[in-house]
Design a protein around this motif. Structure first.
Motif, mmCIF file in Angstrom:
data_model
loop_
_atom_site.group_PDB
_atom_site.id
_atom_site.type_symbol
_atom_site.label_atom_id
_atom_site.label_comp_id
_atom_site.label_asym_id
_atom_site.label_seq_id
_atom_site.Cartn_x
_atom_site.Cartn_y
_atom_site.Cartn_z
ATOM 1 N N LEU A 1 50.338 53.422 29.038
ATOM 2 C CA LEU A 1 49.075 53.462 28.304
ATOM 3 C C LEU A 1 47.991 54.225 29.053
ATOM 4 O O LEU A 1 47.299 55.078 28.476
ATOM 5 C CB LEU A 1 48.598 52.031 28.015
ATOM 6 C CG LEU A 1 47.239 51.909 27.319
ATOM 7 C CD1 LEU A 1 47.282 52.519 25.922
ATOM 8 C CD2 LEU A 1 46.806 50.441 27.242
ATOM 9 N N ILE A 2 47.821 53.949 30.352
ATOM 10 C CA ILE A 2 46.730 54.578 31.104
ATOM 11 C C ILE A 2 47.014 56.058 31.344
ATOM 12 O O ILE A 2 46.145 56.913 31.137
ATOM 13 C CB ILE A 2 46.491 53.841 32.442
ATOM 14 C CG1 ILE A 2 46.146 52.361 32.175
ATOM 15 C CG2 ILE A 2 45.374 54.508 33.221
ATOM 16 C CD1 ILE A 2 44.969 52.127 31.253
ATOM 17 N N GLY A 3 48.226 56.396 31.762
ATOM 18 C CA GLY A 3 48.555 57.796 31.993
ATOM 19 C C GLY A 3 48.532 58.616 30.715
ATOM 20 O O GLY A 3 48.060 59.767 30.702
ATOM 21 N N ARG A 4 49.002 58.017 29.635
ATOM 22 C CA ARG A 4 49.037 58.716 28.339
ATOM 23 C C ARG A 4 47.620 59.017 27.863
ATOM 24 O O ARG A 4 47.325 60.135 27.425
ATOM 25 C CB ARG A 4 49.770 57.811 27.347
ATOM 26 C CG ARG A 4 50.113 58.410 26.001
ATOM 27 C CD ARG A 4 50.971 57.403 25.262
ATOM 28 N NE ARG A 4 51.253 57.755 23.892
ATOM 29 C CZ ARG A 4 52.233 58.553 23.488
ATOM 30 N NH1 ARG A 4 53.009 59.121 24.395
ATOM 31 N NH2 ARG A 4 52.451 58.796 22.211
ATOM 32 N N THR A 5 46.738 58.033 27.971
ATOM 33 C CA THR A 5 45.351 58.263 27.568
ATOM 34 C C THR A 5 44.643 59.168 28.562
ATOM 35 O O THR A 5 43.815 60.008 28.173
ATOM 36 C CB THR A 5 44.605 56.931 27.433
ATOM 37 O OG1 THR A 5 45.336 56.059 26.561
ATOM 38 C CG2 THR A 5 43.212 57.138 26.863
ATOM 39 N N GLY A 6 44.969 59.024 29.850
ATOM 40 C CA GLY A 6 44.383 59.908 30.858
ATOM 41 C C GLY A 6 44.652 61.369 30.555
ATOM 42 O O GLY A 6 43.824 62.247 30.845
ATOM 43 N N GLY A 7 45.808 61.646 29.963
ATOM 44 C CA GLY A 7 46.148 63.017 29.597
ATOM 45 C C GLY A 7 45.270 63.585 28.498
ATOM 46 O O GLY A 7 45.227 64.803 28.301
ATOM 47 N N LEU A 8 44.566 62.714 27.769
ATOM 48 C CA LEU A 8 43.688 63.160 26.686
ATOM 49 C C LEU A 8 42.266 63.448 27.162
ATOM 50 O O LEU A 8 41.487 64.070 26.439
ATOM 51 C CB LEU A 8 43.622 62.088 25.592
ATOM 52 C CG LEU A 8 44.939 61.696 24.917
ATOM 53 C CD1 LEU A 8 44.701 60.539 23.946
ATOM 54 C CD2 LEU A 8 45.556 62.889 24.184
ATOM 55 N N LEU A 9 41.918 62.971 28.360
ATOM 56 C CA LEU A 9 40.543 63.129 28.832
ATOM 57 C C LEU A 9 40.172 64.607 28.990
ATOM 58 O O LEU A 9 41.010 65.435 29.344
ATOM 59 C CB LEU A 9 40.363 62.409 30.171
ATOM 60 C CG LEU A 9 40.545 60.890 30.146
ATOM 61 C CD1 LEU A 9 40.457 60.330 31.563
ATOM 62 C CD2 LEU A 9 39.501 60.236 29.239
ATOM 63 N N VAL A 10 38.909 64.912 28.742
ATOM 64 C CA VAL A 10 38.410 66.285 28.838
ATOM 65 C C VAL A 10 37.599 66.424 30.125
ATOM 66 O O VAL A 10 36.662 65.657 30.369
ATOM 67 C CB VAL A 10 37.540 66.625 27.610
ATOM 68 C CG1 VAL A 10 36.863 67.979 27.786
ATOM 69 C CG2 VAL A 10 38.399 66.618 26.344
ATOM 70 N N GLU A 11 37.977 67.387 30.952
ATOM 71 C CA GLU A 11 37.290 67.700 32.207
ATOM 72 C C GLU A 11 37.256 66.521 33.176
ATOM 73 O O GLU A 11 36.349 66.418 34.015
ATOM 74 C CB GLU A 11 35.871 68.223 31.931
ATOM 75 C CG GLU A 11 35.886 69.546 31.177
ATOM 76 C CD GLU A 11 34.495 70.096 30.925
ATOM 77 O OE1 GLU A 11 33.509 69.441 31.314
ATOM 78 O OE2 GLU A 11 34.400 71.180 30.316
ATOM 79 N N LEU A 12 38.227 65.630 33.055
ATOM 80 C CA LEU A 12 38.407 64.542 34.015
ATOM 81 C C LEU A 12 39.914 64.419 34.277
ATOM 82 O O LEU A 12 40.570 63.550 33.706
ATOM 83 C CB LEU A 12 37.858 63.213 33.481
ATOM 84 C CG LEU A 12 36.410 62.844 33.740
ATOM 85 C CD1 LEU A 12 36.104 61.456 33.171
ATOM 86 C CD2 LEU A 12 36.057 62.898 35.213
#
Length: 334
Positions: free
Chosen positions: A53-64
């Motif tokens: 969950l965290i890595g998958r959503t982390g992949g969606l972050l913009v400029e972070l």
């Protein structure tokens, strides 16, 4: 009760997100076959880092950008291999969804971690949870908002006839609000996030996504009024964790939809999956205790498993999804 056209068909059922296994093509076939009224994009955390969950959503972050360090996700100084893997897995999943759901014209649900569960899980580059820095939490919410806007657009491009429904997974929201997230030492806890701040940041993410949003919280003490006033169309709960009916009744009466987690994620001692009659009865009993008319039930409520099914066997997971689907139909036909 306010009149509201729900963004799902009456009698619908869906999954919370995760399923067992590593074969996204098979998982997508199961979801489309068992949950035709409201399929979701499956998550397969058994594939490893970047599928969680965290890595998958982390992949969606913009400029972070994010990376793995000592088995924990943290904000990185620059994009690297871990981020590429998370994004590659998501691209593969969306391509598979487009292929198997080609021509689909109903609602489809996608899931991502919400801003507070992310803030309680991600670490700063210098160490320590991002939650300890209010400015970093605001930046994270902004990055997530833009990332989810782009993610929703990517799904809509692949399924142009479908309508997208977003689920924000916020299992950590109650402990963030209560100031019960432990510090790194384990001897203290991070300061609580104020309700107004939490509502504003959650609203920022929901409004940016631009689609109906469900907030999922498989924990006790779900802040229902905060979720409703932040703009969520529904809340997803584990019915087994509800201890006080009054706040839930008030939220539903004010127009919040309910994704009712009514089927256990692991088989009970008998070893079999629940029947659709058992699942439907669990939802019906709650609804009757709340005192709402039966005619509303199938429209305002979506039947789901209690939480994700990543730790179930493939056979049990499939049987639970089928039981939820048929339970939704039973409730609609009453």
């Amino acid at each position: 009760m306010t009149d509201q056209p729900w963004p799902w068909p009456a009698g619908a059922a869906t999954g919370i997100g995760s399923l067992p296994g590593t074969d996204i093509a098979e998982a997508q076939r199961v979801v489309l076959g068992e949950l035709p009224a409201l399929p979701h994009l499956p998550e397969l955390p058994a594939r490893g880092p970047g599928a969680d969950l965290i890595g998958r959503t982390g992949g969606l972050l913009v400029e972070l950008p994010v990376e793995l360090y000592a088995a924990r996700w943290r904000i990185a100084l620059r994009p690297g291999r871990d981020l590429r893997r998370a994004r590659d897995l998501m691209e593969r999943d969306l391509d598979q969804l487009a292929e198997q759901a080609e021509g689909y014209t109903g609602p489809v649900k996608i899931q991502a971690a919400g801003p507070f569960t992310l803030a309680a899980s991600l670490e700063l580059p210098i160490g320590g949870r991002l939650l300890r820095d209010p400015g970093a939490v605001r930046d994270l919410a902004g990055s997530l908002a833009e990332g989810l806007r782009l993610h929703v657009e990517a799904v809509a491009r692949r399924l142009p006839g479908a309508s997208v429904l977003l689920q924000l997974d916020e299992p950590s929201l109650p402990v963030v609000l209560a100031g019960r997230v432990p510090t790194e030492s384990g001897f203290g806890a991070h300061r609580p996030v104020g309700s107004e701040v939490a509502r504003d940041l959650l609203r920022t993410v929901i409004e940016a996504a631009g689609v109906p949003t469900v907030v999922h919280c498989c924990a006790p003490d779900v802040p229902l009024e905060l979720i409703r006033t932040a703009g969520a169309v529904a809340v997803a709960l584990d019915l087994g964790l509800i201890t006080d009916l009054d706040p839930l009744g008030e939220a539903l009466d004010a127009g919040l939809g309910l994704f009712a987690g009514a089927a256990p994620t692991q088989p009970p001692s008998a070893g079999r999956a629940p029947t659709s009659a058992e699942v439907a009865d669990r939802v019906r009993v709650l609804w009757d205790r709340l005192g709402f008319p039966r005619r509303q039930l199938a429209e305002q409520v979506v039947v789901t498993p209690a939480c994700g099914l990543a730790n179930a066997t493939p056979g049990y997971a499939r049987a639970v999804l089928a039981a939820c689907r048929d339970a939704g139909r039973r409730l609609h036909e009453e």
